[in-house]
Design an enzyme around this catalytic site. Structure first.
Site, mmCIF file in Angstrom:
data_model
loop_
_atom_site.group_PDB
_atom_site.id
_atom_site.type_symbol
_atom_site.label_atom_id
_atom_site.label_comp_id
_atom_site.label_asym_id
_atom_site.label_seq_id
_atom_site.Cartn_x
_atom_site.Cartn_y
_atom_site.Cartn_z
ATOM 1 N N ASP A 154 38.672 43.824 32.041
ATOM 2 C CA ASP A 154 37.289 44.059 32.501
ATOM 3 C C ASP A 154 36.403 44.311 31.292
ATOM 4 O OD1 ASP A 154 34.968 45.303 33.971
ATOM 5 O OD2 ASP A 154 36.376 45.270 35.647
ATOM 6 N N LYS A 170 30.274 30.642 44.186
ATOM 7 C CA LYS A 170 31.428 30.947 45.045
ATOM 8 C C LYS A 170 31.939 29.682 45.742
ATOM 9 C CE LYS A 170 31.862 35.284 44.119
ATOM 10 N NZ LYS A 170 33.070 35.759 43.416
ATOM 11 N N ASP A 191 35.664 39.852 28.569
ATOM 12 C CA ASP A 191 34.488 39.264 29.215
ATOM 13 C C ASP A 191 34.947 37.889 29.682
ATOM 14 O OD1 ASP A 191 32.218 37.823 29.860
ATOM 15 O OD2 ASP A 191 31.034 38.580 28.187
ATOM 16 N N VAL A 192 34.963 37.674 30.985
ATOM 17 C CA VAL A 192 35.564 36.439 31.519
ATOM 18 C C VAL A 192 34.805 35.173 31.119
ATOM 19 C CG1 VAL A 192 36.711 37.540 33.489
ATOM 20 C CG2 VAL A 192 34.376 36.637 33.773
ATOM 21 N N ASN A 221 39.058 38.020 39.845
ATOM 22 C CA ASN A 221 38.260 38.829 40.767
ATOM 23 C C ASN A 221 36.905 39.243 40.196
ATOM 24 O OD1 ASN A 221 37.944 41.189 42.898
ATOM 25 N ND2 ASN A 221 37.913 42.169 40.874
ATOM 26 N N TYR A 277 24.592 32.422 43.506
ATOM 27 C CA TYR A 277 25.777 33.166 43.980
ATOM 28 C C TYR A 277 26.592 32.279 44.914
ATOM 29 C CZ TYR A 277 28.843 36.866 45.676
ATOM 30 O OH TYR A 277 29.952 37.618 45.980
ATOM 31 N N MET A 306 37.235 46.042 44.675
ATOM 32 C CA MET A 306 38.423 45.382 45.222
ATOM 33 C C MET A 306 39.473 45.132 44.151
ATOM 34 S SD MET A 306 36.803 42.811 48.004
ATOM 35 C CE MET A 306 35.170 42.424 47.413
ATOM 36 N N THR A 323 26.659 45.513 40.853
ATOM 37 C CA THR A 323 25.442 44.837 40.423
ATOM 38 C C THR A 323 24.528 44.469 41.598
ATOM 39 O OG1 THR A 323 26.903 42.900 40.301
ATOM 40 C CG2 THR A 323 26.242 43.895 38.211
#
Ligand SMILES: NC(=O)c1ccc[n+]([C@@H]2O[C@H](COP(=O)([O-])OP(=O)(O)OC[C@H]3O[C@@H](n4cnc5c(N)ncnc54)[C@H](O)[C@@H]3O)[C@@H](O)[C@H]2O)c1
Length: 250
Positions: A36, A159, A62-63, A89, A155, A17, A193
């Site tokens: 990214d 989120k 790397d976020v 994202n 997860y 996305m 992943t």
């Protein structure tokens, strides 16, 4: 063009996305920075955009790395003079393991999916403030609103953190004309992943629960991101937009 003169950083834009959003933003006139960990893939997306007549470049990020965030945002402002849009994202899937209480998986999910978004907001806000405003779009998920039996609990928790962090940041920065909104995709093409949720039998079970009866396409998420990022959404902040074929309405 809906994003003419805008400079945008999109994390995780080497794939899925994020890549679709980078291409759409560039078609709408934005200068796009693909940030990214996947360098060849990210450079390839930037090259594709360039060949199509758009403006895009790649920055390795790397976020989870605060120093890297600081350096990337500083470099973008030095090169382009401003930062108008951040799309948080980048993400790690919730089905990398079937041990739904694995602690290492919890730490990785919270680091990439939640802390990564926090750091993005932290470093994007100062240049947006300096420019008199900006727009931040955070990728949550339908998993940020409900529980699921087939994903790691980290997860959904990460989120959910993105969902509430979005509202908190929206309130904090509203007076500075920095809007912060979240997008909640439903069943989409599997993440790189993903393991269990990429399995065809499991995917069909998930799709069977979607009122529209199909998975979404990456462009169907990119367009709502474009709307929230653009000035068309100038009075929208702290909102969550479900892009899920009716999943959460059922
Ligand atoms: N695919 C789905 O079904 C789905 C559904 C709802 C929400 N989402 C969310 O949408 C976002 C995009 O998902 P996608 O399907 O395009 O996934 P994807 O796996 O295709 O892309 C994710 C990108 O994030 C990058 N990334 C991962 N860790 C990173 C890090 N530490 N630093 C920088 N970049 C990193 C990856 O390299 C990759 O390019 C994610 O946040 C995901 O959680 C996905």
């Amino acid at each position: 063009m809906r994003l003419a003169t805008k400079v945008a950083i999109i994390t995780g834009a080497a794939s899925g996305m994020g890549a679709a959003t980078a291409k759409l933003f560039a078609r709408e006139g934005a200068t796009v920075v693909i940030a990214d960990v996947l360098e060849p893939e990210g450079r390839e997306i930037a090259a594709e955009i360039g060949k199509a007549g758009g403006r895009a470049s790649f920055k390795k990020l790397d976020v989870t790395d605060e120093a890297a965030w600081k350096a990337v945002v500083a470099a973008v402002v030095a090169e382009h003079g401003r930062l108008d849009i951040l799309v948080n994202n980048a993400g790690l899937a919730g089905s990398t393991t079937r041990d739904y209480v694995d602690t290492d998986a919890w730490d990785a999910l919270m680091a990439i999916n939640a802390k990564g978004v926090f750091l993005g907001i932290k470093y994007a806000v100062p240049p947006m403030r300096a420019a008199g405003g900006g727009s931040i779009v955070n990728l949550s998920s339908l998993s940020g609103n409900v529980g699921q039996s087939y994903t790691h609990m980290g997860y959904n928790a990460s989120k959910g953190a993105v969902r509430t962090l979005t509202k908190q940041a929206a309130v904090h920065y509203a007076k500075e004309n920095i809007r912060v909104n979240s997008i909640h995709p439903g069943v989409m093409p599997p993440m790189r992943t993903a393991k269990l949720t990429a399995d065809p039998v499991q995917r069909q079970r998930m799709i069977d629960r979607v009122p529209m009866g199909r998975a979404g396409r990456v462009e169907e998420v990119a367009y709502p991101i474009l709307f929230l990022a653009s000035d068309e959404a100038s009075y929208i902040t702290g909102a969550e937009l479900w892009v899920d074929g009716g999943y959460l309405a059922a």
